[in-house]
Enzyme design. Structure first.
Site, short mmCIF file in Angstrom:
data_model
loop_
_atom_site.label_atom_id
_atom_site.label_comp_id
_atom_site.label_asym_id
_atom_site.label_seq_id
_atom_site.Cartn_x
_atom_site.Cartn_y
_atom_site.Cartn_z
N TYR A 99 63.70 32.25 42.79
CA TYR A 99 64.06 32.43 44.20
C TYR A 99 63.55 31.29 45.07
O TYR A 99 64.33 30.61 45.76
CB TYR A 99 63.51 33.78 44.67
CG TYR A 99 63.70 34.11 46.13
CD1 TYR A 99 64.95 34.09 46.73
CD2 TYR A 99 62.61 34.50 46.91
CE1 TYR A 99 65.12 34.42 48.07
CE2 TYR A 99 62.76 34.84 48.25
CZ TYR A 99 64.02 34.80 48.82
OH TYR A 99 64.16 35.14 50.14
N CYS A 100 62.26 31.04 45.05
CA CYS A 100 61.70 29.94 45.84
C CYS A 100 61.94 28.59 45.16
O CYS A 100 62.19 27.59 45.82
CB CYS A 100 60.21 30.14 46.06
SG CYS A 100 59.79 31.56 47.10
N ARG A 123 62.86 35.02 34.02
CA ARG A 123 63.16 35.92 35.14
C ARG A 123 64.52 36.59 34.95
O ARG A 123 64.70 37.76 35.31
CB ARG A 123 63.12 35.13 36.46
CG ARG A 123 63.52 35.94 37.69
CD ARG A 123 62.55 37.08 37.96
NE ARG A 123 63.03 37.95 39.01
CZ ARG A 123 63.89 38.95 38.83
NH1 ARG A 123 64.34 39.23 37.60
NH2 ARG A 123 64.28 39.69 39.85
N ILE A 163 55.73 27.14 29.64
CA ILE A 163 54.57 26.27 29.88
C ILE A 163 53.31 26.80 29.22
O ILE A 163 52.30 26.08 29.16
CB ILE A 163 54.33 26.04 31.39
CG1 ILE A 163 53.96 27.34 32.10
CG2 ILE A 163 55.53 25.37 32.04
CD1 ILE A 163 53.46 27.12 33.53
N ASN A 206 50.57 34.89 31.13
CA ASN A 206 51.56 33.91 31.56
C ASN A 206 51.06 33.09 32.74
O ASN A 206 51.17 31.86 32.75
CB ASN A 206 52.86 34.64 31.94
CG ASN A 206 53.94 33.69 32.40
OD1 ASN A 206 54.62 33.05 31.60
ND2 ASN A 206 54.12 33.58 33.71
N THR A 232 49.15 33.15 47.00
CA THR A 232 49.64 34.31 47.75
C THR A 232 48.60 34.75 48.77
O THR A 232 47.39 34.71 48.50
CB THR A 232 49.98 35.48 46.81
OG1 THR A 232 50.26 36.65 47.59
CG2 THR A 232 48.83 35.80 45.87
N SER A 267 46.40 44.02 42.81
CA SER A 267 47.23 44.31 41.63
C SER A 267 46.84 43.30 40.55
O SER A 267 46.16 42.30 40.83
CB SER A 267 48.72 44.19 41.95
OG SER A 267 49.09 42.82 42.12
N TYR A 269 48.85 41.29 39.22
CA TYR A 269 49.50 40.04 39.63
C TYR A 269 48.62 39.28 40.61
O TYR A 269 48.36 38.08 40.42
CB TYR A 269 50.85 40.34 40.28
CG TYR A 269 51.30 39.26 41.24
CD1 TYR A 269 51.75 38.04 40.76
CD2 TYR A 269 51.23 39.46 42.62
CE1 TYR A 269 52.14 37.03 41.65
CE2 TYR A 269 51.62 38.47 43.50
CZ TYR A 269 52.07 37.25 43.01
OH TYR A 269 52.44 36.26 43.87
N HIS A 270 48.16 39.94 41.66
CA HIS A 270 47.33 39.26 42.65
C HIS A 270 46.03 38.75 42.03
O HIS A 270 45.53 37.67 42.40
CB HIS A 270 47.03 40.20 43.83
CG HIS A 270 48.23 40.49 44.68
ND1 HIS A 270 48.89 41.68 44.61
CD2 HIS A 270 48.87 39.73 45.61
CE1 HIS A 270 49.92 41.66 45.47
NE2 HIS A 270 49.93 40.50 46.08
N LYS A 273 46.48 35.44 40.44
CA LYS A 273 46.49 34.35 41.42
C LYS A 273 45.06 33.96 41.81
O LYS A 273 44.76 32.78 42.05
CB LYS A 273 47.27 34.77 42.66
CG LYS A 273 48.77 34.93 42.45
CD LYS A 273 49.44 33.59 42.23
CE LYS A 273 50.95 33.70 42.35
NZ LYS A 273 51.64 32.41 42.22
N ASN A 328 64.21 41.91 52.92
CA ASN A 328 65.44 41.84 52.14
C ASN A 328 65.88 43.22 51.68
O ASN A 328 67.06 43.57 51.72
CB ASN A 328 65.25 40.92 50.93
CG ASN A 328 65.14 39.45 51.31
OD1 ASN A 328 65.40 39.08 52.45
ND2 ASN A 328 64.76 38.62 50.35
N THR A 341 63.09 52.65 53.29
CA THR A 341 61.98 53.29 52.57
C THR A 341 60.65 52.67 53.00
O THR A 341 60.21 51.66 52.45
CB THR A 341 62.18 53.13 51.05
OG1 THR A 341 62.36 51.74 50.76
CG2 THR A 341 63.39 53.90 50.58
#
Length: 481
Positions: A99-100, A123, A163, A206, A232, A267, A269-270, A273, A328, A341
């Protein structure tokens, strides 16, 4: 050994360690006979030339020593090109199919930079695994790059591989010789990292190992290269004090120091980072790496000047509960008549920015590189909104278009404060020249009309959140048929 397939408009590296390599070539089956091993000591680049016959592809391979091919390639240089971009400014965009990343690749190419995309295309595999899809139809990466070439005459190199496979990454670095690396190539969804144990492990492996490999590749092959890493704002959490840009000066028991701002990730994910940030900061100090960490807020929007040029250049727009971002998602929900929501009380406040500002920020970071040994942190967003604020804005914009928009509160699947103080600083990119595209009625109108145009592609089963932070377990979670 990584291998190179040459297409009329791009260079393509394939990593032989990717378990999904057949799929990731997007339906183009390449038999194992095409995997040609070149001796590592020869430092040769495999160039494959071929032609299509029906649905098959006939490929003939030759090898060219890198030093011979490099005669026709530019490396570091001085002066400017005819379009004003610095001569020899070669930018590798890891995750350039996302996306980015896709919007950034086109933007920088259009500005005259030499661009290479490095991507595993995983993705797209996630969409198939989770039975989700972009609202917008998106072309294959090959067709995207060919279309860009036909419209602009500009070539974007393509290196397909993982990678986390250092051998593949090393070959990509040695082949392209980047002056800057823009690193988007991470699993970017907090909900995805909280689906089950295997996705949590995948996300951390990853993201953390991939970034470590990038740091080692810079050290070994391009030590002057500038790393522009997408971080982030979620690293900071929601502290009851102002959020500074990366660092905070504190006085404790009579002594004062400037330290990295405390991290409160929410999370797996965070957390990945956060680990990235620590690893990058350490290598800047230990090896003299130059790096800029862009702590980005929540991105909205779809179109940039470049993606609007042709439908085959269109970017993806996610609306599902795993990869979709708040604004979005709300626009798509309004377009199909689904209540907006809002999770819990809706007071969750974050920084937001238009995707046109994402590409602008990356360009500014590249053009104003960090010094050797410097680890800069920029907070990359332009405005702050609560989830309730966004719902109200979409409701008003939808009503102007004749839509009946309702809002519901749904149980919050996340573990987070639903009412909190939030005031984050974001001045450094403004000082470098960022001209923000603030959220406007016209932008909302455009997003809503775009969602209405493609509303027949919406799978309403994907709208409600299905991933619970508290219920994550070890059993792999799959989509029911």
């Amino acid at each position: 050994m990584a291998h190179l397939l040459s297409t009329p408009c791009s260079s393509l590296f394939l990593s032989t360690r990717n378990p999904s390599s057949t799929y990731l070539q997007q339906g183009v089956k390449v038999s194992s006979s095409f995997i040609v091993q070149s001796p590592r000591s020869s430092c040769k680049r495999l160039v494959q030339r071929g032609k299509r016959q029906g649905n098959s592809c006939v490929v003939r391979a030759t090898t060219i020593p890198l030093h011979e091919e490099a005669k026709s390639q530019s490396g570091f240089g001085s002066g400017e090109s005819s379009n004003g971009a610095p001569k020899g400014k070669r930018v590798m965009i890891i995750g350039g199919d996302g996306y980015c990343g896709w919007a950034t690749a086109l933007h920088l190419s259009n500005k005259g930079y030499e661009v290479a995309i490095v991507d595993s295309l995983v993705r797209r595999l996630f969409d198939h695994q989770l039975d989700i899809d972009s609202l917008t139809p998106i072309s294959s990466i090959h067709n995207r790059i060919r279309r860009w070439k036909s419209l602009t005459g500009k070539t974007i190199d393509l290196h397909i591989g993982d990678i986390c496979d250092f051998e593949f990454l090393a070959e990509s670095f040695k082949s392209f010789e980047p002056d800057a690396v823009v690193h988007f190539g991470e699993q970017r969804s907090a909900p995805y990292s909280m689906i089950d144990r295997s996705r949590a492990v995948y996300t951390q492996h990853n993201n953390v190992i991939g970034t470590l490999n990038v740091l080692f590749a810079i050290k070994e092959f391009r030590d002057e290269c500038h790393l522009v890493k997408l971080g982030t704002m979620g690293e900071y959490g929601t502290p009851n004090i102002d959020i500074e840009e990366g660092y905070i000066t504190i006085t404790h028991k009579g002594r004062t120091d400037t330290l990295p701002y405390p991290k409160q990730a929410s999370s797996f994910y965070h957390l990945s980072k956060v680990h990235d940030s620590h690893n990058i900061a350490f290598t800047c100090k230990a090896w003299g790496i130059r790096a800029t960490d862009l702590n980005q807020g929540v991105v909205y929007g779809l179109r940039t000047d470049e993606t609007e040029m042709h439908e085959e250049l269109s970017n993806r727009l996610d609306y599902d509960g795993v990869f979709g971002t708040a604004l979005n998602r709300f626009c798509v929900q309004a377009a199909v008549g689904h209540p907006l929501t809002v999770y819990g009380k809706g007071g969750q406040t974050r920084g937001y920015l238009d995707i046109r500002d994402t590409v602008q920020c990356v360009e500014l970071a590249i053009a104003n590189a960090a010094n050797a040994g410097e680890f800069r942190v920029f907070n990359q967003f332009t405005e702050q909104f609560s989830v309730r604020d966004l719902a109200a804005l979409v409701t008003r914009a939808g009503e102007k278009l004749g839509l009946k928009v309702e809002t519901i509160s749904v149980p919050n699947p996340r573990v987070e404060a639903e009412e909190h103080y939030y005031n984050a600083k974001h001045t450094k990119l403004i000082e470098l020249g960022l001209k923000p595209h603030l959220l406007s009625d016209s932008l909302l109108d455009s997003l809503l009309n775009f969602a209405i145009k493609y509303k027949d592609r919406v799978d309403t089963k994907q709208i409600m959140p299905s991933v619970s932070w508290r219920k994550i377990g070890v059993k792999p979670k799959t989509v029911a048929a």
